[in-house]
Scaffold this motif. Sequence first.
Motif, mmCIF file in Angstrom:
data_model
loop_
_atom_site.group_PDB
_atom_site.id
_atom_site.type_symbol
_atom_site.label_atom_id
_atom_site.label_comp_id
_atom_site.label_asym_id
_atom_site.label_seq_id
_atom_site.Cartn_x
_atom_site.Cartn_y
_atom_site.Cartn_z
ATOM 1 N N MET A 54 5.454 -5.298 -5.616
ATOM 2 C CA MET A 54 5.737 -4.612 -6.884
ATOM 3 C C MET A 54 5.419 -3.117 -6.830
ATOM 4 O O MET A 54 5.907 -2.349 -7.621
ATOM 5 N N LYS A 55 4.512 -2.724 -5.906
ATOM 6 C CA LYS A 55 4.196 -1.301 -5.834
ATOM 7 C C LYS A 55 4.193 -0.820 -4.388
ATOM 8 O O LYS A 55 4.085 -1.610 -3.458
ATOM 9 N N LYS A 85 0.284 5.235 -5.857
ATOM 10 C CA LYS A 85 1.082 4.009 -5.897
ATOM 11 C C LYS A 85 2.152 4.141 -6.972
ATOM 12 O O LYS A 85 1.849 4.468 -8.112
ATOM 13 N N VAL A 86 3.403 3.878 -6.575
ATOM 14 C CA VAL A 86 4.483 3.890 -7.566
ATOM 15 C C VAL A 86 5.125 2.509 -7.606
ATOM 16 O O VAL A 86 5.054 1.747 -6.644
ATOM 17 N N VAL A 87 5.737 2.211 -8.738
ATOM 18 C CA VAL A 87 6.350 0.904 -8.926
ATOM 19 C C VAL A 87 7.678 0.851 -8.159
ATOM 20 O O VAL A 87 8.379 1.853 -8.041
ATOM 21 N N ILE A 88 7.999 -0.321 -7.600
ATOM 22 C CA ILE A 88 9.227 -0.458 -6.812
ATOM 23 C C ILE A 88 10.418 -0.729 -7.725
ATOM 24 O O ILE A 88 10.342 -1.555 -8.628
ATOM 25 N N GLU A 89 11.500 -0.012 -7.478
ATOM 26 C CA GLU A 89 12.742 -0.181 -8.235
ATOM 27 C C GLU A 89 13.837 -0.496 -7.225
ATOM 28 O O GLU A 89 13.966 0.202 -6.223
ATOM 29 N N SER A 134 12.670 -4.608 -10.971
ATOM 30 C CA SER A 134 11.527 -4.807 -10.082
ATOM 31 C C SER A 134 11.805 -6.087 -9.305
ATOM 32 O O SER A 134 12.336 -7.046 -9.861
ATOM 33 N N PRO A 135 11.444 -6.113 -8.004
ATOM 34 C CA PRO A 135 11.953 -7.191 -7.143
ATOM 35 C C PRO A 135 11.280 -8.562 -7.290
ATOM 36 O O PRO A 135 11.430 -9.394 -6.415
ATOM 37 N N GLN A 136 10.550 -8.815 -8.369
ATOM 38 C CA GLN A 136 9.974 -10.147 -8.558
ATOM 39 C C GLN A 136 10.863 -10.990 -9.459
ATOM 40 O O GLN A 136 11.601 -10.460 -10.268
ATOM 41 N N ALA A 182 5.336 8.206 -15.293
ATOM 42 C CA ALA A 182 5.319 7.848 -13.878
ATOM 43 C C ALA A 182 6.701 8.047 -13.267
ATOM 44 O O ALA A 182 7.635 8.492 -13.927
#
Lengths: 329, 329
Positions: A1-2, A21-25, A43-45, A213
């Motif tokens: 996720m990050k 740390k940045v959030v994944i897109e 987000s990849p979840q 962010a």
Amino acid sequence: MKKEINCTKLNGERITESKDKVVIEEPLSIFVNGRHFVTTMISPQMKKEFVIGHLFSEGIIRDVEELESLQIEESIANVIISSPLKVLTARKLIVSGCGGGTSFLDESKLPEVSSDLKIDAYEVFEAVKSISGSDLHRITGGVHVVGLFDKESRICISEDIGRHNALDKVIGYGLTENIDFEDTFVACTGRISSEMALKCSVANIPVVASRGATTSLAIEIAEKTGLCIIGFVRGERMNVYTNRGRIITPNFVQIPPHRPISSSRGHAVRIRKQGLLDHPYRKNLLSLAFYRSLRHLCFSIRLRSCRKEKRFSAVLKARPFLSGTPPLR
Amino acid sequence: MKKEINCTKLNGERITESKDKVVIEEPLSIFVNGRHFVTTMISPQMKKEFVIGHLFSEGIIRDVEELESLQIEESIANVIISSPLKVLTARKLIVSGCGGGTSFLDESKLPEVSSDLKIDAYEVFEAVKSISGSDLHRITGGVHVVGLFDKESRICISEDIGRHNALDKVIGYGLTENIDFEDTFVACTGRISSEMALKCSVANIPVVASRGATTSLAIEIAEKTGLCIIGFVRGERMNVYTNRGRIITPNFVQIPPHRPISSSRGHAVRIRKQGLLDHPYRKNLLSLAFYRSLRHLCFSIRLRSCRKEKRFSAVLKARPFLSGTPPLR
């Protein structure tokens, strides 16, 4: 996720090369019965739940029984449903908070920012501060504010329920007023996501700064297009994620990072500790307090002198742009 | 930009029928050379700038010269451009923060929520509180959290860069687990916009509560579908905007509004003043402080007793849903 990425942190008048740390897109394209239905940034979840929930809430399926198969491979979801005619009824509708339709995810099609703009860190602090006091935001708690600035003054401010709408509005204003975007920068209140980075790059705006962010994909795009992304511009702090060279910091002191950083909050604490080790009067806490007050005073004086040079005199004037729209030329 | 609407404010254990200002959200359909290009949800200011900026940042026009005409009438923007082939290349892409594609804006097609669910105000406070402490949100500052709850426990929590994605994920989880949505409610961290209200209504989820604000269009939709929208759930406060009947407030005291309210902040001050007039020991400030402490204590005790009844025991357990996704049934 990050994802951990390099960034330059400015705090007071100190600079640290650090990690954040940045959030994944990520993009996810949904194909229904072999036909492209939609591409979303997520987000990849929980991708499977997302596909099922999205098709359901868009009215494509009524329950899980209608799904004949669902396969997800990285950024592609292939869905076979039992009622193939339904997909044809879906319309293209972009909801608040969206820009939509940009097809630049193909790397070879990414635009390149062509600009020599360099701006002072104080101008960024001042610009973000000037858009943060929106009345509408205070009263309703429900809008994003985006401002277009050049080195002299504020060009335009817009407020909208959607971040990308607000950005589109200032870009539209700039176009009708023949503003040369290569000498401008954008300050905003919301998160800098991939499409914010794309829209700025397309318009040839070299710097985007936000109170909020940013995301992994926005940083990837910015690295390729030459956009400078600045996040978490709050008080005396900011994090420069890409193209650090566009930000001038003449009075800032470079401080080396002492140890690996685990989280942004932990990092903030450590920065203070490092400050304690590095600053000239470190022997007792009283002088630390004195040193900090002095540092804050210096910061305020510089911010004020930056204003006094009238580079931001226009920022403090009334906002003519919100009440009416100028005629199309 | 804003609209005054009726709402029920809960503060501590007092209820006031009051008014609140929400931001206006409107659809705008852009037709390029007679063909529907996109429908967006925007704030109704600077529509012309928005259309120009949007077409530019989506790569449909390169400058204002390419626009042959632009007419905006309420929610329709008709654009004639000199290069008609470009529109054909636009793809449907929904960016973060978007749900997209919902075609329920036609009133006759709006779904109706069919549920007898009534929930205690304390359950709402507890649910919103339980999703607000997300680690990912704290570290990256860049995600929205949505939780699906029933009266007994938490069913699922999802985190995503987009509010609507996170909602789609919990709906998808509910579908795969055969959850009966009519007995559930949703708590989220982001703004409740029209498409959040629509998605909940489509899924037959009767209540949506958020830490954030809501919009005019979301309220209109909720009034028609029977959804209960609760905004600004923070500490001891919440604003119930629609279908107040779904929220049970057995221990709350109804307080009549004493005078017209001009702004939400002003209102908060006045509520306190009204409290001063109404509460039993109003004679001096010391007893006011005592009264307030007592009120806060009562509130905390009730919140705790609500927990002790184990209705929310599951809320406090670990989150199994974020690490893996259950198999599709």
